[in-house]
Design an enzyme around this catalytic site. Structure first.
Site, PDB file in Angstrom:
ATOM      1  N   ALA A  65       0.873  -1.176   0.000  1.00  0.00           N
ATOM      2  CA  ALA A  65       0.000   0.000   0.000  1.00  0.00           C
ATOM      3  C   ALA A  65       0.910   1.227   0.000  1.00  0.00           C
ATOM      4  O   ALA A  65       2.062   1.145   0.455  1.00  0.00           O
ATOM      5  CB  ALA A  65      -0.866  -0.003   1.241  1.00  0.00           C
ATOM      6  N   GLY A 110       0.677  -5.108   0.691  1.00  0.00           N
ATOM      7  CA  GLY A 110      -0.475  -5.150  -0.216  1.00  0.00           C
ATOM      8  C   GLY A 110      -0.148  -5.822  -1.546  1.00  0.00           C
ATOM      9  O   GLY A 110      -1.054  -6.313  -2.227  1.00  0.00           O
ATOM     10  N   GLU A 113      -0.490  -9.414  -0.836  1.00  0.00           N
ATOM     11  CA  GLU A 113      -1.937  -9.627  -0.662  1.00  0.00           C
ATOM     12  C   GLU A 113      -2.672  -9.618  -2.003  1.00  0.00           C
ATOM     13  O   GLU A 113      -3.596 -10.388  -2.222  1.00  0.00           O
ATOM     14  CB  GLU A 113      -2.511  -8.565   0.287  1.00  0.00           C
ATOM     15  CG  GLU A 113      -2.019  -8.757   1.719  1.00  0.00           C
ATOM     16  CD  GLU A 113      -2.359  -7.586   2.624  1.00  0.00           C
ATOM     17  OE1 GLU A 113      -1.948  -6.450   2.315  1.00  0.00           O
ATOM     18  OE2 GLU A 113      -3.036  -7.799   3.642  1.00  0.00           O
ATOM     19  N   GLU A 133       4.545  -5.307   7.286  1.00  0.00           N
ATOM     20  CA  GLU A 133       3.778  -4.272   7.997  1.00  0.00           C
ATOM     21  C   GLU A 133       4.245  -4.087   9.438  1.00  0.00           C
ATOM     22  O   GLU A 133       4.204  -2.978   9.979  1.00  0.00           O
ATOM     23  CB  GLU A 133       2.277  -4.602   7.979  1.00  0.00           C
ATOM     24  CG  GLU A 133       1.611  -4.462   6.616  1.00  0.00           C
ATOM     25  CD  GLU A 133       1.710  -5.703   5.737  1.00  0.00           C
ATOM     26  OE1 GLU A 133       2.459  -6.634   6.096  1.00  0.00           O
ATOM     27  OE2 GLU A 133       1.045  -5.733   4.691  1.00  0.00           O
TER      28      GLU A 133
HETATM   29  N1  COA Z   1       4.660   3.164  -0.504  1.00  0.00           N
HETATM   30  C1  COA Z   1       5.099   4.344  -0.995  1.00  0.00           C
HETATM   31  N2  COA Z   1       6.279   4.492  -1.591  1.00  0.00           N
HETATM   32  C2  COA Z   1       7.054   3.406  -1.710  1.00  0.00           C
HETATM   33  C3  COA Z   1       6.667   2.140  -1.226  1.00  0.00           C
HETATM   34  C4  COA Z   1       5.402   2.045  -0.604  1.00  0.00           C
HETATM   35  N3  COA Z   1       4.933   0.896  -0.129  1.00  0.00           N
HETATM   36  N4  COA Z   1       7.662   1.257  -1.467  1.00  0.00           N
HETATM   37  C5  COA Z   1       8.631   1.944  -2.101  1.00  0.00           C
HETATM   38  N5  COA Z   1       8.256   3.227  -2.259  1.00  0.00           N
HETATM   39  C6  COA Z   1       9.009   4.313  -2.904  1.00  0.00           C
HETATM   40  C7  COA Z   1      10.177   4.788  -2.044  1.00  0.00           C
HETATM   41  O1  COA Z   1       9.725   5.710  -1.062  1.00  0.00           O
HETATM   42  C8  COA Z   1      11.067   5.407  -3.086  1.00  0.00           C
HETATM   43  O2  COA Z   1      10.542   6.656  -3.432  1.00  0.00           O
HETATM   44  P1  COA Z   1      11.551   7.930  -3.630  1.00  0.00           P
HETATM   45  O3  COA Z   1      12.461   7.516  -4.751  1.00  0.00           O
HETATM   46  O4  COA Z   1      10.625   9.053  -3.981  1.00  0.00           O
HETATM   47  O5  COA Z   1      12.279   8.098  -2.323  1.00  0.00           O
HETATM   48  C9  COA Z   1      10.863   4.495  -4.298  1.00  0.00           C
HETATM   49  O6  COA Z   1       9.624   3.829  -4.081  1.00  0.00           O
HETATM   50  C10 COA Z   1      11.940   3.440  -4.449  1.00  0.00           C
HETATM   51  O7  COA Z   1      12.028   2.721  -3.230  1.00  0.00           O
HETATM   52  P2  COA Z   1      13.390   2.560  -2.386  1.00  0.00           P
HETATM   53  O8  COA Z   1      13.033   2.262  -0.979  1.00  0.00           O
HETATM   54  O9  COA Z   1      14.297   3.716  -2.634  1.00  0.00           O
HETATM   55  O10 COA Z   1      13.996   1.257  -3.100  1.00  0.00           O
HETATM   56  P3  COA Z   1      14.994   0.195  -2.482  1.00  0.00           P
HETATM   57  O11 COA Z   1      15.412  -0.687  -3.588  1.00  0.00           O
HETATM   58  O12 COA Z   1      16.035   0.866  -1.660  1.00  0.00           O
HETATM   59  O13 COA Z   1      14.089  -0.658  -1.443  1.00  0.00           O
HETATM   60  C11 COA Z   1      12.106  -1.886  -0.754  1.00  0.00           C
HETATM   61  C12 COA Z   1      13.039  -1.454  -1.913  1.00  0.00           C
HETATM   62  C13 COA Z   1      10.929  -2.625  -1.351  1.00  0.00           C
HETATM   63  C14 COA Z   1      12.879  -2.808   0.216  1.00  0.00           C
HETATM   64  C15 COA Z   1      11.622  -0.619   0.014  1.00  0.00           C
HETATM   65  O14 COA Z   1      11.125   0.313  -0.923  1.00  0.00           O
HETATM   66  C16 COA Z   1      10.525  -0.907   1.010  1.00  0.00           C
HETATM   67  O15 COA Z   1      10.800  -1.417   2.085  1.00  0.00           O
HETATM   68  N6  COA Z   1       9.275  -0.530   0.674  1.00  0.00           N
HETATM   69  C17 COA Z   1       8.158  -0.634   1.571  1.00  0.00           C
HETATM   70  C18 COA Z   1       7.676  -2.047   1.673  1.00  0.00           C
HETATM   71  C19 COA Z   1       6.546  -2.125   2.694  1.00  0.00           C
HETATM   72  O16 COA Z   1       6.728  -1.908   3.879  1.00  0.00           O
HETATM   73  N7  COA Z   1       5.357  -2.447   2.214  1.00  0.00           N
HETATM   74  C20 COA Z   1       4.183  -2.588   3.033  1.00  0.00           C
HETATM   75  C21 COA Z   1       3.432  -1.323   3.113  1.00  0.00           C
HETATM   76  S1  COA Z   1       2.038  -1.453   4.209  1.00  0.00           S
END
Ligand code: COA
Length: 256
Positions: A65, A110, A113, A133
């Site tokens: 999400a 999500g 999911e 989460e």
């Molecule tokens: N919601 C909003 N933005 C998100 C996102 C999410 N769930 N997941 C990634 N992004 C965005 C990042 O903020 C970043 O944006 P920016 O370039 O404007 O800063 C962009 O996507 C790239 O992500 P980044 O974190 O820089 O990539 P990475 O390769 O270093 O890491 C992940 C990848 C997937 C490990 C990391 O993005 C992450 O942990 N995301 C969240 C996963 C999560 O907790 N999901 C459950 C949500 S309830």
């Protein structure tokens, strides 16, 4: 025309490509609204026989999400947020036309999911699955507590959700989260070939099969309700504010 999703159709197969690659295809409100509209169209349009859901690019299926909207929503909106996502994913699951997911890269929160709400899943060898989460101080709210438990069993689901880390495609295959793992180069061909085989079967029988098989888990309605309530308890808590702020500030959370 949609702003966050690309659709393509060929011989009755609708390809649904979540398209926000700069945000790893995170599920914003717009993505969810567009996805709902597309699934409702799929149900109505007699020229469409089934769908394949994937993400744009090879880095991510869907990274969850959209976390950036979480701090704007208040505690009372938590339950609504969860119910909204649950309803759209249930719409996918209950659609009486075959829907599969082809997962490249991250299927987190999500995203995992969404993949689980499809009737079955294939993954690229580089795919990663997780319900992270807990690291944001919340819990899965789009049906994850129910569908993950159903797919891989309670013990494995509990561990995965409690640890909040990622598992690779081979592990996802071993525990039954995905049906098949193929190289990234071959994934789309494999997925499309499988869908072609399935869509050549008699449609009324496919519809009946989906309805009957879904009935094997008819008992989850109460579970979805509980999930939305529990999600709202964690939502907008001090822990969530710290978890989400830490994510947005690209640092580790400091939970008390
Ligand atoms: N919601 C909003 N933005 C998100 C996102 C999410 N769930 N997941 C990634 N992004 C965005 C990042 O903020 C970043 O944006 P920016 O370039 O404007 O800063 C962009 O996507 C790239 O992500 P980044 O974190 O820089 O990539 P990475 O390769 O270093 O890491 C992940 C990848 C997937 C490990 C990391 O993005 C992450 O942990 N995301 C969240 C996963 C999560 O907790 N999901 C459950 C949500 S309830």
């Amino acid at each position: 025309m949609y702003s966050t999703i690309i659709t393509e159709q060929h011989e009755g197969l609708l390809k649904i490509i979540i398209n926000r690659p700069d945000k790893l295809n995170a599920l914003s409100e717009t993505v969810l609204a567009e996805l709902k509209e597309i699934i409702l169209d799929l149900r109505k349009d007699s020229t469409l026989k089934g769908a394949l859901i994937t993400g744009a690019g090879e880095k991510s299926f869907v990274a969850g999400a959209d976390i950036s909207g979480f701090l704007k929503a208040g505690r009372n909106e938590g339950e609504q947020l969860a119910k909204h996502g649950q309803d759209i994913f249930s719409l996918i699951e209950k659609t009486q036309k075959p829907i599969m997911a082809a997962v490249y890269g991250f299927a987190l929160g999500g995203g995992c999911e969404l993949a689980m709400s499809c009737h079955f899943r294939y993954a690229s060898a580089t795919a990663k699955f997780g319900q992270p989460e807990i690291n944001l101080g919340i819990i899965p709210g789009y049906g994850g507590t129910q569908r993950l438990t159903r797919l891989i069993g309670k013990g494995r689901a509990m561990e995965m959700m409690m640890k909040g880390d990622m598992i690779d495609a081979q592990e996802a295959y071993r525990i039954g989260l995905v049906n098949k793992v193929v190289s990234a180069e071959k994934l789309m061909d494999e997925a499309e070939n499988t869908m072609r085989v399935i869509l050549s079967k008699p449609q009324p029988a496919l519809a009946a099969l989906i309805e009957a098989t879904n009935a094997a888990h008819d008992d989850t309605t109460e579970g979805f309700k509980k999930e939305a309530e529990a999600f709202s308890r964690a939502f907008a808590s001090d822990e969530m504010i710290e978890g989400v702020t830490a994510f947005l500030e690209k640092r580790k959370p400091n939970f008390k």
